[in-house]
Design an enzyme around this catalytic site. Structure first.
Site, short mmCIF file in Angstrom:
data_model
loop_
_atom_site.label_atom_id
_atom_site.label_comp_id
_atom_site.label_asym_id
_atom_site.label_seq_id
_atom_site.Cartn_x
_atom_site.Cartn_y
_atom_site.Cartn_z
N HIS A 1 0.81 -1.22 0.00
CA HIS A 1 0.00 0.00 0.00
C HIS A 1 0.85 1.27 0.00
O HIS A 1 0.37 2.34 0.36
CB HIS A 1 -0.97 -0.01 1.19
N CYS B 1 4.45 14.88 -13.09
CA CYS B 1 5.51 14.16 -13.80
C CYS B 1 5.74 12.74 -13.23
O CYS B 1 6.58 12.01 -13.75
CB CYS B 1 6.82 14.95 -13.79
N CYS C 1 9.18 19.91 -11.48
CA CYS C 1 8.23 20.48 -12.45
C CYS C 1 7.19 21.40 -11.81
O CYS C 1 6.38 21.99 -12.51
CB CYS C 1 7.53 19.36 -13.22
P1 OAD Z 1 -7.20 -3.43 10.32
O1 OAD Z 1 -7.31 -2.23 11.19
O2 OAD Z 1 -8.33 -3.74 9.42
O3 OAD Z 1 -6.98 -4.72 11.21
C1 OAD Z 1 -6.04 -4.76 12.25
C2 OAD Z 1 -6.01 -6.17 12.79
O4 OAD Z 1 -4.97 -6.25 13.74
C3 OAD Z 1 -7.30 -6.60 13.50
O5 OAD Z 1 -7.67 -7.88 13.01
C4 OAD Z 1 -6.90 -6.66 14.96
O6 OAD Z 1 -7.57 -7.70 15.67
C5 OAD Z 1 -5.43 -6.97 14.87
N1 OAD Z 1 -4.61 -6.49 15.99
C6 OAD Z 1 -4.71 -5.33 16.67
N2 OAD Z 1 -3.73 -5.22 17.58
C7 OAD Z 1 -2.98 -6.33 17.47
C8 OAD Z 1 -1.81 -6.81 18.13
N3 OAD Z 1 -1.21 -6.11 19.09
N4 OAD Z 1 -1.29 -8.01 17.76
C9 OAD Z 1 -1.90 -8.75 16.78
N5 OAD Z 1 -3.00 -8.34 16.11
C10 OAD Z 1 -3.53 -7.16 16.45
O7 OAD Z 1 -5.82 -3.29 9.53
P2 OAD Z 1 -5.36 -3.99 8.17
O8 OAD Z 1 -5.86 -5.38 8.08
O9 OAD Z 1 -3.90 -3.76 8.06
O10 OAD Z 1 -5.49 0.11 3.32
O11 OAD Z 1 -6.09 -3.09 7.12
C11 OAD Z 1 -5.85 -3.36 5.78
C12 OAD Z 1 -5.96 -2.10 4.98
O12 OAD Z 1 -7.20 -1.46 5.25
C13 OAD Z 1 -4.95 -1.04 5.33
O13 OAD Z 1 -3.68 -1.26 4.75
C14 OAD Z 1 -5.57 0.17 4.76
C15 OAD Z 1 -7.00 -0.03 5.23
O14 OAD Z 1 -7.95 0.44 4.42
C16 OAD Z 1 -5.26 1.22 2.64
O15 OAD Z 1 -5.07 2.29 3.17
C17 OAD Z 1 -5.23 1.02 1.16
#
Ligand code: OAD
Length: 231
Positions: A99, A110, A130
Site C-alpha cells: 500500500h 511528472c 516540475c
Molecule cells: P485493520 O485495522 O483492518 O486490522 C487490524 C487487525 O490487527 C485486526 O484484526 C486486529 O484484531 C489486529 N490487531 C490489533 N492489535 C494487534 C496486536 N497487538 N497483535 C496482533 N493483532 C492485532 O488493519 P489492516 O488489516 O492492516 O489500506 O487493514 C488493511 C488495509 O485497510 C490497510 O492497509 C488500509 C485499510 O484500508 C489502505 O489504506 C489502502
C-alpha cells in the site's frame, strides 16, 4: 504478511475495531482520489497529521522479531499493508510495501517519486522538478496497487512453503486473498491476531494474542530448532 495490528503496540492506530480512527476521521473518507481532487489541502492536512504522529512511534518487539525472522529463513519476503515504514526501521530488508509508504510522495504531474522521511511538508507541497502538486505515496481506496509490489507479492506467495499472517483483519483485497493462494499450492498458513478473522477458518494454526508477545517467542523457538534440528 503484516497489517496494522503489528504497529498497534507502537501506538499507531489500526483501521478497524477500537481506536480505528485518525484525527476523528475514517480513513475511507479522506484516503481517496476523489477527496484529494476535491480538497488536496484537507487531505495533506490529514497525512501531515499522521506523519507527525508517526514520528513519535518506534518499532516494537513484533517488528524486531519479524526482522529477525529474515535471518532465520534462507528465502524470506515480508509483504506489508502498512505504510508507516516501521518494518524498515526495525531492520527488515526484503519488504514489499503493498500500500506504499507514507514517507514518500509522488508528483501528480511528472510522476516522479520522492523520499521525505521525517520532513515537515506544507499543506500544498510541490515537485522540485516540475512544480506539480505532490501526493502522498500511498495507495488510496479505489486505486490499483503498484504493479511491481503486487507482482513481487504474488511471486513470493506463489512459491512459499509457509505464510505467517500477522495483525490484519484480512478483509481488504488483494492482501486478504494471499494466504488462500498460498494454501492452494500446499503452503502452511499461520495466523497471529488478537481475535478471529475471516482467514482463521482456513489457517492451519491460529495464535491468538499480541504480535509483540507471540512473535519473539516464535523467533526463539525457530532459532533453537535451527541450531538443533532434533528439537
Ligand atoms: P485493520 O485495522 O483492518 O486490522 C487490524 C487487525 O490487527 C485486526 O484484526 C486486529 O484484531 C489486529 N490487531 C490489533 N492489535 C494487534 C496486536 N497487538 N497483535 C496482533 N493483532 C492485532 O488493519 P489492516 O488489516 O492492516 O489500506 O487493514 C488493511 C488495509 O485497510 C490497510 O492497509 C488500509 C485499510 O484500508 C489502505 O489504506 C489502502
Amino acid at each position: 504478511m503484516t497489517g496494522a495490528g503489528v504497529s498497534a503496540e507502537s501506538g499507531v492506530p489500526t483501521f478497524r475495531g477500537q481506536g480505528g480512527l485518525w484525527q476523528g476521521r475514517r480513513a475511507e473518507d479522506v484516503a481517496t482520489p476523489q477527496a484529494f481532487q476535491r480538497d488536496p489541502e484537507g487531505v495533506w492536512e490529514f497525512y501531515n497529521y499522521r506523519r507527525e504522529k508517526l514520528l513519535a512511534c518506534k518499532p516494537n518487539a513484533g517488528h524486531a522479531a519479524i526482522a529477525a525472522l529474515e535471518a532465520v529463513f534462507d528465502d524470506w519476503t515480508l509483504i506489508t499493508q502498512n505504510v508507516d515504514g516501521l518494518h524498515r526501521q526495525a531492520g527488515s530488508r526484503n519488504i514489499v510495501e503493498l500500500h506504499g509508504n507514507i514517507w514518500t510522495t509522488r508528483c501528480t504531474a511528472c510522476c516522479q517519486e520522492f523520499d521525505h522521511f521525517g520532513d515537515k511538508l506544507s499543506r500544498r507541497p510541490t515537485c522540485n522538478d516540475c512544480g506539480g502538486l505532490l501526493r502522498p505515496g500511498v495507495v488510496w481506496f479505489g486505486e490499483m496497487l503498484p504493479p511491481d509490489a503486487l507482482a513481487a507479492a504474488q511471486d513470493a506467495v506463489g512459491r512459499c512453503q509457509a505464510i505467517l499472517v500477522v495483525g490484519t483483519s484480512s478483509v481488504v483485497e488483494p492482501a486478504a486473498s494471499m494466504a488462500g493462494w498460498a494454501r492452494a499450492h500446499g503452503a502452511l498458513v499461520v495466523e497471529i491476531n488478537l481475535e478471529r478473522t475471516p482467514l482463521s477458518e482456513q489457517a492451519d494454526e491460529c495464535l491468538f494474542g499480541k504480535a509483540g508477545e507471540i512473535l519473539p517467542r516464535l523467533v526463539s523457538a525457530l532459532k533453537a530448532r535451527k541450531s538443533d534440528p532434533s528439537q
